[in-house]
Motif scaffolding. Structure first.
Motif, PDB file in Angstrom:
ATOM      1  N   ASN A   1       0.819  -1.219   0.000  1.00  0.00           N
ATOM      2  CA  ASN A   1       0.000   0.000   0.000  1.00  0.00           C
ATOM      3  C   ASN A   1       0.853   1.269   0.000  1.00  0.00           C
ATOM      4  OD1 ASN A   1      -2.090  -1.783   0.068  1.00  0.00           O
ATOM      5  ND2 ASN A   1      -3.160  -0.851   1.784  1.00  0.00           N
ATOM      6  N   ILE A   2       1.999   1.215   0.676  1.00  0.00           N
ATOM      7  CA  ILE A   2       2.888   2.388   0.635  1.00  0.00           C
ATOM      8  C   ILE A   2       3.339   2.614  -0.804  1.00  0.00           C
ATOM      9  CG2 ILE A   2       5.160   3.298   1.289  1.00  0.00           C
ATOM     10  CD1 ILE A   2       4.828   1.767   3.994  1.00  0.00           C
ATOM     11  N   GLN A   3       3.735   1.520  -1.463  1.00  0.00           N
ATOM     12  CA  GLN A   3       4.246   1.629  -2.828  1.00  0.00           C
ATOM     13  C   GLN A   3       3.198   2.195  -3.774  1.00  0.00           C
ATOM     14  OE1 GLN A   3       5.384  -2.142  -4.361  1.00  0.00           O
ATOM     15  NE2 GLN A   3       6.733  -1.269  -5.913  1.00  0.00           N
ATOM     16  N   THR A   4       1.941   1.818  -3.569  1.00  0.00           N
ATOM     17  CA  THR A   4       0.870   2.225  -4.486  1.00  0.00           C
ATOM     18  C   THR A   4       0.048   3.396  -3.944  1.00  0.00           C
ATOM     19  OG1 THR A   4      -0.447   0.418  -3.515  1.00  0.00           O
ATOM     20  CG2 THR A   4       0.635  -0.039  -5.615  1.00  0.00           C
ATOM     21  N   ASN A   5       0.572   4.033  -2.882  1.00  0.00           N
ATOM     22  CA  ASN A   5      -0.092   5.220  -2.310  1.00  0.00           C
ATOM     23  C   ASN A   5      -1.523   4.975  -1.871  1.00  0.00           C
ATOM     24  OD1 ASN A   5       1.609   7.571  -2.148  1.00  0.00           O
ATOM     25  ND2 ASN A   5       1.899   7.265  -4.355  1.00  0.00           N
ATOM     26  N   LYS A   6      -1.751   3.793  -1.277  1.00  0.00           N
ATOM     27  CA  LYS A   6      -3.084   3.499  -0.739  1.00  0.00           C
ATOM     28  C   LYS A   6      -3.068   3.708   0.769  1.00  0.00           C
ATOM     29  CE  LYS A   6      -4.557  -0.036  -4.021  1.00  0.00           C
ATOM     30  NZ  LYS A   6      -4.200  -1.434  -4.228  1.00  0.00           N
ATOM     31  N   PRO A   7      -4.264   3.884   1.386  1.00  0.00           N
ATOM     32  CA  PRO A   7      -4.289   4.024   2.849  1.00  0.00           C
ATOM     33  C   PRO A   7      -3.657   2.827   3.540  1.00  0.00           C
ATOM     34  CG  PRO A   7      -6.470   4.422   1.899  1.00  0.00           C
ATOM     35  CD  PRO A   7      -5.602   3.929   0.778  1.00  0.00           C
ATOM     36  N   LEU A   8      -3.030   3.074   4.699  1.00  0.00           N
ATOM     37  CA  LEU A   8      -2.410   2.005   5.497  1.00  0.00           C
ATOM     38  C   LEU A   8      -3.345   1.714   6.672  1.00  0.00           C
ATOM     39  CD1 LEU A   8       1.250   3.412   5.633  1.00  0.00           C
ATOM     40  CD2 LEU A   8       0.156   2.020   3.845  1.00  0.00           C
ATOM     41  N   PRO A   9      -4.194   0.662   6.562  1.00  0.00           N
ATOM     42  CA  PRO A   9      -5.230   0.440   7.578  1.00  0.00           C
ATOM     43  C   PRO A   9      -4.672  -0.142   8.874  1.00  0.00           C
ATOM     44  CG  PRO A   9      -5.327  -1.280   5.919  1.00  0.00           C
ATOM     45  CD  PRO A   9      -4.205  -0.374   5.512  1.00  0.00           C
ATOM     46  N   VAL A  10      -4.602   0.688   9.912  1.00  0.00           N
ATOM     47  CA  VAL A  10      -4.151   0.231  11.231  1.00  0.00           C
ATOM     48  C   VAL A  10      -5.397  -0.041  12.073  1.00  0.00           C
ATOM     49  CG1 VAL A  10      -2.919   0.917  13.327  1.00  0.00           C
ATOM     50  CG2 VAL A  10      -1.982   1.502  11.074  1.00  0.00           C
ATOM     51  N   TYR A  11      -5.516  -1.292  12.549  1.00  0.00           N
ATOM     52  CA  TYR A  11      -6.704  -1.678  13.310  1.00  0.00           C
ATOM     53  C   TYR A  11      -6.673  -1.036  14.693  1.00  0.00           C
ATOM     54  CZ  TYR A  11      -7.105  -5.636   9.985  1.00  0.00           C
ATOM     55  OH  TYR A  11      -7.207  -6.426   8.877  1.00  0.00           O
TER      56      TYR A  11
ATOM     57  N   GLU B   1      11.213  12.277   3.796  1.00  0.00           N
ATOM     58  CA  GLU B   1      10.829  11.571   5.017  1.00  0.00           C
ATOM     59  C   GLU B   1       9.491  12.088   5.535  1.00  0.00           C
ATOM     60  OE1 GLU B   1      13.995  11.219   7.900  1.00  0.00           O
ATOM     61  OE2 GLU B   1      12.614  10.185   9.270  1.00  0.00           O
ATOM     62  N   GLY B   2       8.626  11.179   5.939  1.00  0.00           N
ATOM     63  CA  GLY B   2       7.307  11.574   6.457  1.00  0.00           C
ATOM     64  C   GLY B   2       6.196  11.434   5.426  1.00  0.00           C
ATOM     65  N   THR B   3       6.565  11.219   4.154  1.00  0.00           N
ATOM     66  CA  THR B   3       5.538  11.151   3.095  1.00  0.00           C
ATOM     67  C   THR B   3       4.614   9.957   3.313  1.00  0.00           C
ATOM     68  OG1 THR B   3       7.192  12.007   1.559  1.00  0.00           O
ATOM     69  CG2 THR B   3       5.175  11.118   0.582  1.00  0.00           C
ATOM     70  N   SER B   4       5.188   8.771   3.478  1.00  0.00           N
ATOM     71  CA  SER B   4       4.368   7.551   3.541  1.00  0.00           C
ATOM     72  C   SER B   4       3.524   7.505   4.814  1.00  0.00           C
ATOM     73  CB  SER B   4       5.253   6.309   3.459  1.00  0.00           C
ATOM     74  OG  SER B   4       5.977   6.324   2.255  1.00  0.00           O
ATOM     75  N   ALA B   5       4.060   8.065   5.909  1.00  0.00           N
ATOM     76  CA  ALA B   5       3.313   8.024   7.178  1.00  0.00           C
ATOM     77  C   ALA B   5       1.973   8.752   7.062  1.00  0.00           C
ATOM     78  CB  ALA B   5       4.158   8.617   8.302  1.00  0.00           C
ATOM     79  N   GLN B   6       1.884   9.675   6.100  1.00  0.00           N
ATOM     80  CA  GLN B   6       0.599  10.380   5.928  1.00  0.00           C
ATOM     81  C   GLN B   6      -0.513   9.444   5.447  1.00  0.00           C
ATOM     82  OE1 GLN B   6       1.435  13.769   3.377  1.00  0.00           O
ATOM     83  NE2 GLN B   6       3.091  14.409   4.735  1.00  0.00           N
ATOM     84  N   LEU B   7      -0.121   8.261   4.958  1.00  0.00           N
ATOM     85  CA  LEU B   7      -1.134   7.296   4.484  1.00  0.00           C
ATOM     86  C   LEU B   7      -1.766   6.495   5.625  1.00  0.00           C
ATOM     87  CD1 LEU B   7       0.935   5.885   1.465  1.00  0.00           C
ATOM     88  CD2 LEU B   7      -1.074   7.366   1.286  1.00  0.00           C
ATOM     89  N   ILE B   8      -1.175   6.598   6.836  1.00  0.00           N
ATOM     90  CA  ILE B   8      -1.696   5.809   7.969  1.00  0.00           C
ATOM     91  C   ILE B   8      -3.142   6.199   8.257  1.00  0.00           C
ATOM     92  CG2 ILE B   8      -1.497   5.413  10.468  1.00  0.00           C
ATOM     93  CD1 ILE B   8       1.578   5.644  10.103  1.00  0.00           C
TER      94      ILE B   8
END
Ligand code: NAD
Ligand code: TYD
Length: 353
Positions: A206-216, A277-284
Protein backbone atom coordinates in the motif's frame (compact mmCIF):
# COMPACT_ATOMS: atom_id res chain seq x y z
CA UNK A 1 14.16 -40.54 3.52
CA UNK A 2 10.89 -39.85 1.72
CA UNK A 3 9.52 -36.68 3.24
CA UNK A 4 6.05 -35.20 2.75
CA UNK A 5 5.79 -31.43 3.30
CA UNK A 6 2.21 -30.10 3.20
CA UNK A 7 1.44 -26.47 2.29
CA UNK A 8 4.82 -26.10 0.59
CA UNK A 9 3.53 -23.58 -1.97
CA UNK A 10 2.55 -21.12 0.78
CA UNK A 11 4.62 -18.49 2.53
CA UNK A 12 6.47 -20.49 5.21
CA UNK A 13 6.14 -23.86 3.45
CA UNK A 14 8.01 -22.60 0.38
CA UNK A 15 10.99 -21.59 2.53
CA UNK A 16 10.92 -24.98 4.27
CA UNK A 17 10.76 -26.87 0.95
CA UNK A 18 13.66 -24.83 -0.47
CA UNK A 19 15.81 -25.41 2.63
CA UNK A 20 15.20 -29.19 2.65
CA UNK A 21 15.55 -29.66 -1.14
CA UNK A 22 18.88 -27.84 -1.22
CA UNK A 23 20.33 -28.98 2.15
CA UNK A 24 19.34 -32.66 1.87
CA UNK A 25 19.89 -33.78 -1.74
CA UNK A 26 19.67 -37.43 -0.54
CA UNK A 27 16.04 -36.91 0.63
CA UNK A 28 13.06 -37.22 -1.73
CA UNK A 29 10.85 -34.22 -0.94
CA UNK A 30 7.14 -34.31 -1.85
CA UNK A 31 5.27 -31.01 -1.61
CA UNK A 32 1.49 -31.52 -1.28
CA UNK A 33 -0.55 -28.34 -1.75
CA UNK A 34 -4.08 -27.50 -2.86
CA UNK A 35 -2.92 -24.18 -4.33
CA UNK A 36 -5.58 -22.06 -2.64
CA UNK A 37 -5.39 -18.27 -3.09
CA UNK A 38 -2.40 -18.42 -0.69
CA UNK A 39 -0.44 -21.11 -2.53
CA UNK A 40 1.73 -20.09 -5.44
CA UNK A 41 4.17 -22.33 -7.33
CA UNK A 42 6.12 -19.23 -8.37
CA UNK A 43 7.39 -19.27 -4.76
CA UNK A 44 9.42 -22.37 -5.73
CA UNK A 45 10.40 -21.67 -9.34
CA UNK A 46 14.13 -21.78 -8.46
CA UNK A 47 13.98 -25.41 -7.25
CA UNK A 48 11.06 -26.86 -9.23
CA UNK A 49 13.35 -28.96 -11.47
CA UNK A 50 15.53 -30.32 -8.66
CA UNK A 51 15.84 -34.12 -9.00
CA UNK A 52 14.82 -34.70 -5.37
CA UNK A 53 11.63 -32.59 -5.57
CA UNK A 54 8.07 -33.53 -6.59
CA UNK A 55 4.95 -31.36 -6.44
CA UNK A 56 1.56 -33.01 -5.80
CA UNK A 57 -1.61 -30.95 -6.15
CA UNK A 58 -4.19 -32.17 -3.63
CA UNK A 59 -6.51 -31.34 -0.78
CA UNK A 60 -5.85 -32.60 2.76
CA UNK A 61 -9.61 -32.61 3.48
CA UNK A 62 -10.00 -35.47 0.94
CA UNK A 63 -9.37 -38.55 3.15
CA UNK A 64 -9.35 -41.09 0.31
CA UNK A 65 -6.85 -39.08 -1.70
CA UNK A 66 -4.59 -38.76 1.37
CA UNK A 67 -4.85 -42.49 2.21
CA UNK A 68 -4.06 -43.50 -1.39
CA UNK A 69 -1.10 -41.13 -1.55
CA UNK A 70 0.40 -42.52 1.69
CA UNK A 71 -0.15 -46.11 0.49
CA UNK A 72 1.56 -45.38 -2.82
CA UNK A 73 4.47 -43.25 -1.64
CA UNK A 74 5.28 -44.73 1.81
CA UNK A 75 6.66 -41.55 3.37
CA UNK A 76 9.10 -41.81 6.28
CA UNK A 77 8.31 -38.36 7.63
CA UNK A 78 5.73 -35.59 7.45
CA UNK A 79 6.13 -31.86 8.05
CA UNK A 80 2.60 -30.49 8.13
CA UNK A 81 2.17 -26.79 7.34
CA UNK A 82 -0.94 -26.72 5.09
CA UNK A 83 -3.56 -24.53 6.72
CA UNK A 84 -5.91 -21.63 6.36
CA UNK A 85 -3.79 -19.00 8.06
CA UNK A 86 -5.42 -15.55 8.09
CA UNK A 87 -7.32 -14.45 11.23
CA UNK A 88 -9.54 -11.96 9.36
CA UNK A 89 -10.69 -14.68 6.94
CA UNK A 90 -11.41 -17.00 9.87
CA UNK A 91 -13.81 -14.39 11.22
CA UNK A 92 -15.82 -14.29 7.97
CA UNK A 93 -15.53 -18.01 7.06
CA UNK A 94 -14.72 -20.18 10.11
CA UNK A 95 -15.85 -23.47 8.55
CA UNK A 96 -13.08 -23.56 5.95
CA UNK A 97 -10.64 -23.31 8.90
CA UNK A 98 -12.34 -26.25 10.64
CA UNK A 99 -12.17 -28.30 7.44
CA UNK A 100 -8.54 -27.69 6.48
CA UNK A 101 -6.93 -27.12 9.87
CA UNK A 102 -8.80 -29.73 11.92
CA UNK A 103 -10.26 -32.33 9.53
CA UNK A 104 -7.27 -32.08 7.17
CA UNK A 105 -4.82 -32.62 10.04
CA UNK A 106 -6.77 -35.65 11.33
CA UNK A 107 -6.81 -37.13 7.80
CA UNK A 108 -3.02 -36.88 7.69
CA UNK A 109 -2.66 -38.38 11.19
CA UNK A 110 -4.90 -41.33 10.23
CA UNK A 111 -3.03 -41.97 6.99
CA UNK A 112 0.37 -41.82 8.72
CA UNK A 113 -0.77 -44.04 11.59
CA UNK A 114 -2.39 -46.70 9.39
CA UNK A 115 0.33 -46.83 6.73
CA UNK A 116 3.20 -46.85 9.20
CA UNK A 117 1.55 -49.39 11.54
CA UNK A 118 1.06 -51.77 8.59
CA UNK A 119 4.71 -51.53 7.46
CA UNK A 120 7.47 -53.99 8.43
CA UNK A 121 9.26 -51.53 10.77
CA UNK A 122 6.10 -50.00 12.31
CA UNK A 123 6.70 -46.53 13.75
CA UNK A 124 10.50 -47.00 13.94
CA UNK A 125 12.35 -44.13 12.28
CA UNK A 126 9.09 -42.33 11.41
CA UNK A 127 8.15 -38.79 12.44
CA UNK A 128 5.02 -36.63 12.14
CA UNK A 129 5.86 -32.94 12.69
CA UNK A 130 2.97 -30.51 13.14
CA UNK A 131 3.75 -26.81 12.60
CA UNK A 132 1.59 -24.51 14.70
CA UNK A 133 1.27 -20.99 15.99
CA UNK A 134 1.68 -19.05 19.25
CA UNK A 135 -1.89 -17.78 18.77
CA UNK A 136 -3.21 -20.99 20.44
CA UNK A 137 -2.06 -19.53 23.79
CA UNK A 138 -4.43 -16.56 23.48
CA UNK A 139 -3.55 -12.99 24.42
CA UNK A 140 -1.02 -11.67 26.98
CA UNK A 141 -2.00 -8.70 29.15
CA UNK A 142 0.85 -8.56 31.71
CA UNK A 143 4.01 -7.06 30.11
CA UNK A 144 6.28 -9.47 32.06
CA UNK A 145 4.57 -12.59 30.69
CA UNK A 146 5.72 -14.77 27.81
CA UNK A 147 4.23 -17.89 26.20
CA UNK A 148 6.16 -20.97 27.31
CA UNK A 149 5.54 -24.58 26.27
CA UNK A 150 3.57 -24.96 29.55
CA UNK A 151 1.20 -22.02 28.97
CA UNK A 152 -2.41 -23.24 28.93
CA UNK A 153 -4.18 -23.04 25.58
CA UNK A 154 -6.71 -20.20 25.39
CA UNK A 155 -7.44 -19.54 21.68
CA UNK A 156 -9.51 -16.44 20.96
CA UNK A 157 -10.14 -16.41 17.19
CA UNK A 158 -11.63 -19.07 14.91
CA UNK A 159 -8.15 -19.40 13.35
CA UNK A 160 -6.38 -20.01 16.66
CA UNK A 161 -9.21 -22.28 17.86
CA UNK A 162 -8.80 -24.44 14.73
CA UNK A 163 -5.02 -24.60 15.19
CA UNK A 164 -5.45 -25.43 18.90
CA UNK A 165 -7.84 -28.27 17.99
CA UNK A 166 -5.34 -29.62 15.46
CA UNK A 167 -2.52 -29.46 18.06
CA UNK A 168 -4.70 -31.41 20.53
CA UNK A 169 -5.38 -34.10 17.92
CA UNK A 170 -1.67 -34.46 17.16
CA UNK A 171 -0.84 -34.88 20.87
CA UNK A 172 -3.80 -37.26 21.30
CA UNK A 173 -2.47 -39.49 18.48
CA UNK A 174 0.95 -39.42 20.14
CA UNK A 175 -0.57 -40.44 23.48
CA UNK A 176 -3.21 -42.92 22.31
CA UNK A 177 -1.56 -44.65 19.34
CA UNK A 178 2.09 -43.84 20.20
CA UNK A 179 2.41 -42.09 16.84
CA UNK A 180 5.87 -40.43 16.82
CA UNK A 181 4.85 -36.76 16.85
CA UNK A 182 6.63 -33.48 17.49
CA UNK A 183 5.16 -29.95 17.43
CA UNK A 184 6.29 -26.34 17.32
CA UNK A 185 4.43 -23.10 17.97
CA UNK A 186 5.93 -20.04 16.30
CA UNK A 187 5.36 -16.30 16.51
CA UNK A 188 4.51 -14.02 13.54
CA UNK A 189 6.73 -14.57 10.50
CA UNK A 190 7.71 -12.02 7.84
CA UNK A 191 9.86 -12.12 4.71
CA UNK A 192 9.83 -12.84 0.96
CA UNK A 193 6.69 -14.51 -0.49
CA UNK A 194 4.49 -13.28 2.38
CA UNK A 195 0.95 -13.00 1.06
CA UNK A 196 -0.12 -9.31 1.02
CA UNK A 197 -3.18 -9.75 3.22
CA UNK A 198 -0.92 -9.91 6.30
CA UNK A 199 0.32 -6.75 8.03
CA UNK A 200 3.89 -6.30 6.75
CA UNK A 201 3.44 -7.13 3.02
CA UNK A 202 0.09 -5.30 2.95
CA UNK A 203 1.74 -2.14 4.28
CA UNK A 204 4.67 -2.43 1.84
CA UNK A 205 2.25 -2.86 -1.09
CA UNK A 206 0.00 0.00 0.00
CA UNK A 207 2.89 2.39 0.64
CA UNK A 208 4.25 1.63 -2.83
CA UNK A 209 0.87 2.23 -4.49
CA UNK A 210 -0.09 5.22 -2.31
CA UNK A 211 -3.08 3.50 -0.74
CA UNK A 212 -4.29 4.02 2.85
CA UNK A 213 -2.41 2.01 5.50
CA UNK A 214 -5.23 0.44 7.58
CA UNK A 215 -4.15 0.23 11.23
CA UNK A 216 -6.70 -1.68 13.31
CA UNK A 217 -7.94 0.07 16.46
CA UNK A 218 -5.24 2.27 18.01
CA UNK A 219 -2.32 0.25 16.65
CA UNK A 220 -1.36 -0.72 20.22
CA UNK A 221 -1.41 -4.49 19.65
CA UNK A 222 1.96 -6.20 19.97
CA UNK A 223 3.38 -9.00 17.82
CA UNK A 224 6.73 -10.85 18.09
CA UNK A 225 8.27 -10.96 14.58
CA UNK A 226 10.63 -13.61 13.19
CA UNK A 227 12.27 -13.73 9.75
CA UNK A 228 10.74 -16.64 7.84
CA UNK A 229 14.10 -18.24 6.96
CA UNK A 230 14.87 -18.43 10.68
CA UNK A 231 11.58 -20.27 11.20
CA UNK A 232 12.55 -22.70 8.41
CA UNK A 233 15.94 -23.25 10.15
CA UNK A 234 14.11 -23.94 13.41
CA UNK A 235 11.82 -26.44 11.66
CA UNK A 236 14.92 -28.21 10.32
CA UNK A 237 16.31 -28.42 13.88
CA UNK A 238 13.06 -29.69 15.41
CA UNK A 239 12.41 -32.21 12.64
CA UNK A 240 15.87 -33.76 12.97
CA UNK A 241 16.73 -33.30 16.65
CA UNK A 242 13.54 -32.44 18.54
CA UNK A 243 12.52 -35.03 21.11
CA UNK A 244 9.44 -37.07 20.19
CA UNK A 245 6.27 -36.01 21.99
CA UNK A 246 7.74 -32.58 22.74
CA UNK A 247 6.66 -29.07 21.79
CA UNK A 248 9.09 -26.27 20.93
CA UNK A 249 8.15 -22.58 21.01
CA UNK A 250 9.88 -20.53 18.30
CA UNK A 251 10.23 -16.75 18.40
CA UNK A 252 12.66 -13.90 17.95
CA UNK A 253 12.35 -12.00 21.28
CA UNK A 254 11.33 -9.16 18.98
CA UNK A 255 8.14 -7.42 20.07
CA UNK A 256 6.70 -4.49 18.17
CA UNK A 257 3.54 -2.43 18.57
CA UNK A 258 1.78 -2.41 15.20
CA UNK A 259 1.86 1.38 14.92
CA UNK A 260 5.62 1.54 15.63
CA UNK A 261 6.24 -1.15 13.04
CA UNK A 262 4.16 0.67 10.43
CA UNK A 263 6.11 3.89 11.10
CA UNK A 264 9.42 1.99 10.71
CA UNK A 265 8.22 0.57 7.40
CA UNK A 266 7.18 4.05 6.22
CA UNK A 267 10.68 5.37 7.03
CA UNK A 268 12.41 2.50 5.18
CA UNK A 269 10.07 2.85 2.18
CA UNK A 270 10.50 6.65 1.98
CA UNK A 271 14.28 6.10 1.77
CA UNK A 272 14.04 3.25 -0.79
CA UNK A 273 11.54 5.12 -2.98
CA UNK A 274 13.40 8.45 -2.74
CA UNK A 275 10.42 10.18 -1.09
CA UNK A 276 10.87 12.99 1.47
CA UNK A 277 10.83 11.57 5.02
CA UNK A 278 7.31 11.57 6.46
CA UNK A 279 5.54 11.15 3.10
CA UNK A 280 4.37 7.55 3.54
CA UNK A 281 3.31 8.02 7.18
CA UNK A 282 0.60 10.38 5.93
CA UNK A 283 -1.13 7.30 4.48
CA UNK A 284 -1.70 5.81 7.97
CA UNK A 285 -5.45 5.41 8.51
CA UNK A 286 -6.95 4.12 11.76
CA UNK A 287 -9.81 1.72 10.98
CA UNK A 288 -12.34 -0.30 12.98
CA UNK A 289 -10.59 -2.84 15.19
CA UNK A 290 -10.58 -6.56 14.38
CA UNK A 291 -13.29 -8.40 16.35
CA UNK A 292 -11.76 -10.08 19.42
CA UNK A 293 -8.31 -8.66 18.55
CA UNK A 294 -5.57 -10.33 20.68
CA UNK A 295 -3.54 -7.65 22.48
CA UNK A 296 -0.06 -9.16 22.70
CA UNK A 297 1.85 -12.27 21.67
CA UNK A 298 5.39 -12.92 22.95
CA UNK A 299 7.28 -16.19 22.83
CA UNK A 300 9.79 -17.53 25.33
CA UNK A 301 12.12 -19.43 22.95
CA UNK A 302 14.64 -20.63 25.55
CA UNK A 303 13.78 -24.32 25.16
CA UNK A 304 14.67 -24.56 21.45
CA UNK A 305 17.70 -22.30 21.98
CA UNK A 306 19.08 -24.34 24.89
CA UNK A 307 18.13 -27.81 23.71
CA UNK A 308 18.65 -27.59 19.95
CA UNK A 309 21.13 -24.70 19.71
CA UNK A 310 18.84 -22.71 17.42
CA UNK A 311 18.81 -18.93 17.43
CA UNK A 312 17.60 -16.25 15.02
CA UNK A 313 20.25 -15.25 12.46
CA UNK A 314 18.98 -11.76 11.62
CA UNK A 315 18.24 -8.56 13.51
CA UNK A 316 14.75 -7.23 12.76
CA UNK A 317 15.92 -4.09 10.94
CA UNK A 318 18.16 -6.24 8.65
CA UNK A 319 15.31 -8.67 7.97
CA UNK A 320 12.89 -5.85 7.24
CA UNK A 321 15.34 -4.24 4.78
CA UNK A 322 15.76 -7.59 3.01
CA UNK A 323 12.00 -8.04 2.90
CA UNK A 324 11.31 -4.58 1.49
CA UNK A 325 14.06 -5.08 -1.13
CA UNK A 326 12.53 -8.43 -2.12
CA UNK A 327 9.06 -6.91 -2.61
CA UNK A 328 10.44 -3.98 -4.61
CA UNK A 329 12.45 -6.36 -6.83
CA UNK A 330 9.57 -8.82 -7.31
CA UNK A 331 6.80 -6.61 -8.58
CA UNK A 332 5.60 -9.35 -10.94
CA UNK A 333 4.99 -11.75 -8.01
CA UNK A 334 3.01 -9.08 -6.19
CA UNK A 335 0.97 -8.14 -9.29
CA UNK A 336 0.19 -11.81 -9.82
CA UNK A 337 -1.07 -12.52 -6.30
CA UNK A 338 -2.99 -9.23 -6.02
CA UNK A 339 -4.98 -9.77 -9.24
CA UNK A 340 -8.21 -11.66 -9.93
CA UNK A 341 -10.19 -13.23 -7.13
CA UNK A 342 -7.87 -12.07 -4.40
CA UNK A 343 -8.30 -8.44 -5.42
CA UNK A 344 -12.11 -8.75 -5.34
CA UNK A 345 -11.92 -10.34 -1.89
CA UNK A 346 -9.55 -7.72 -0.57
CA UNK A 347 -11.70 -4.85 -1.82
CA UNK A 348 -14.82 -6.31 -0.22
CA UNK A 349 -13.00 -6.73 3.11
CA UNK A 350 -11.59 -3.27 2.96
CA UNK A 351 -14.83 -1.42 2.22
CA UNK A 352 -16.57 -3.33 5.03
CA UNK A 353 -14.25 -1.81 7.61
P1 NAD B 1 -0.10 -19.66 3.93
O1 NAD B 1 -1.55 -19.31 4.04
O2 NAD B 1 0.85 -18.71 3.28
O3 NAD B 1 0.07 -21.07 3.18
C1 NAD B 1 -0.77 -22.15 3.43
C2 NAD B 1 -0.58 -23.14 2.31
O4 NAD B 1 -1.45 -24.26 2.58
C3 NAD B 1 -0.94 -22.62 0.93
O5 NAD B 1 0.04 -22.97 -0.01
C4 NAD B 1 -2.27 -23.30 0.61
O6 NAD B 1 -2.47 -23.52 -0.79
C5 NAD B 1 -2.13 -24.62 1.37
N1 NAD B 1 -3.43 -25.20 1.71
C6 NAD B 1 -4.48 -24.55 2.29
N2 NAD B 1 -5.53 -25.40 2.42
C7 NAD B 1 -5.11 -26.60 1.93
C8 NAD B 1 -5.73 -27.86 1.80
N3 NAD B 1 -7.01 -28.06 2.18
N4 NAD B 1 -5.02 -28.88 1.28
C9 NAD B 1 -3.73 -28.71 0.88
N5 NAD B 1 -3.10 -27.52 0.95
C10 NAD B 1 -3.78 -26.47 1.48
O7 NAD B 1 0.34 -19.98 5.44
P2 NAD B 1 1.73 -19.73 6.15
O8 NAD B 1 1.75 -18.37 6.71
O9 NAD B 1 2.83 -20.17 5.26
O10 NAD B 1 1.60 -20.75 7.38
C11 NAD B 1 2.02 -22.12 7.25
C12 NAD B 1 1.80 -22.83 8.57
O11 NAD B 1 2.52 -22.19 9.60
C13 NAD B 1 0.33 -22.84 9.01
O12 NAD B 1 0.05 -24.09 9.60
C14 NAD B 1 0.26 -21.73 10.05
O13 NAD B 1 -0.76 -21.99 11.00
C15 NAD B 1 1.64 -21.81 10.66
N6 NAD B 1 2.18 -20.56 11.23
C16 NAD B 1 2.16 -19.41 10.50
C17 NAD B 1 2.72 -18.25 11.05
C18 NAD B 1 2.77 -16.94 10.28
O14 NAD B 1 3.20 -15.91 10.81
N7 NAD B 1 2.37 -16.90 9.01
C19 NAD B 1 3.28 -18.27 12.33
C20 NAD B 1 3.28 -19.49 13.04
C21 NAD B 1 2.74 -20.63 12.48
P1 TYD C 1 -1.62 -10.28 10.76
O1 TYD C 1 -0.47 -10.05 9.85
O2 TYD C 1 -2.97 -10.55 10.18
O3 TYD C 1 -1.18 -11.46 11.75
P2 TYD C 1 -1.92 -12.00 13.10
O4 TYD C 1 -3.25 -11.41 13.23
O5 TYD C 1 -1.98 -13.47 12.82
O6 TYD C 1 -1.00 -11.63 14.21
O7 TYD C 1 -1.76 -9.02 11.72
C1 TYD C 1 -0.67 -8.60 12.54
C2 TYD C 1 -1.17 -7.46 13.41
O8 TYD C 1 -1.47 -6.33 12.58
C3 TYD C 1 -2.47 -7.78 14.15
O9 TYD C 1 -2.42 -7.13 15.43
C4 TYD C 1 -3.55 -7.14 13.29
C5 TYD C 1 -2.85 -5.93 12.70
N1 TYD C 1 -3.28 -5.51 11.34
C6 TYD C 1 -3.59 -4.18 11.08
O10 TYD C 1 -3.54 -3.31 11.98
N2 TYD C 1 -3.97 -3.83 9.80
C7 TYD C 1 -4.05 -4.75 8.80
O11 TYD C 1 -4.42 -4.38 7.66
C8 TYD C 1 -3.71 -6.12 9.07
C9 TYD C 1 -3.78 -7.16 7.99
C10 TYD C 1 -3.31 -6.45 10.37
Amino acid sequence: MKLLITGGAGFIGSHVVRLFVTKYPEYQIYNLDKLTYAGNLANLSDIEHAPNYTFIKGDITDAKFIDDMFAELAFDGVIHLAAESHVDRSITDPMSFVMTNVVGTVNLLNAAKNTWAAGASGFDGKRFYHVSTDEVYGSLHNPDEFFTEETAYDPQSPYSASKAASDHFVRAYGNTYKLPVVLSNCSNNYGPNHFPEKLIPLMIHNIQTNKPLPVYGKGENVRDWLFVVDHARAIDAVFHNGRLGETYNIGGFNEWKNIDLVHLLCTIMDRKLGRPEGTSAQLITYVTDRAGHDLRYAIDAHKIMNELGWQPSLQFEQGLEKTVDWFLENQEWLDNVTSGNYQKYYESMYTNR
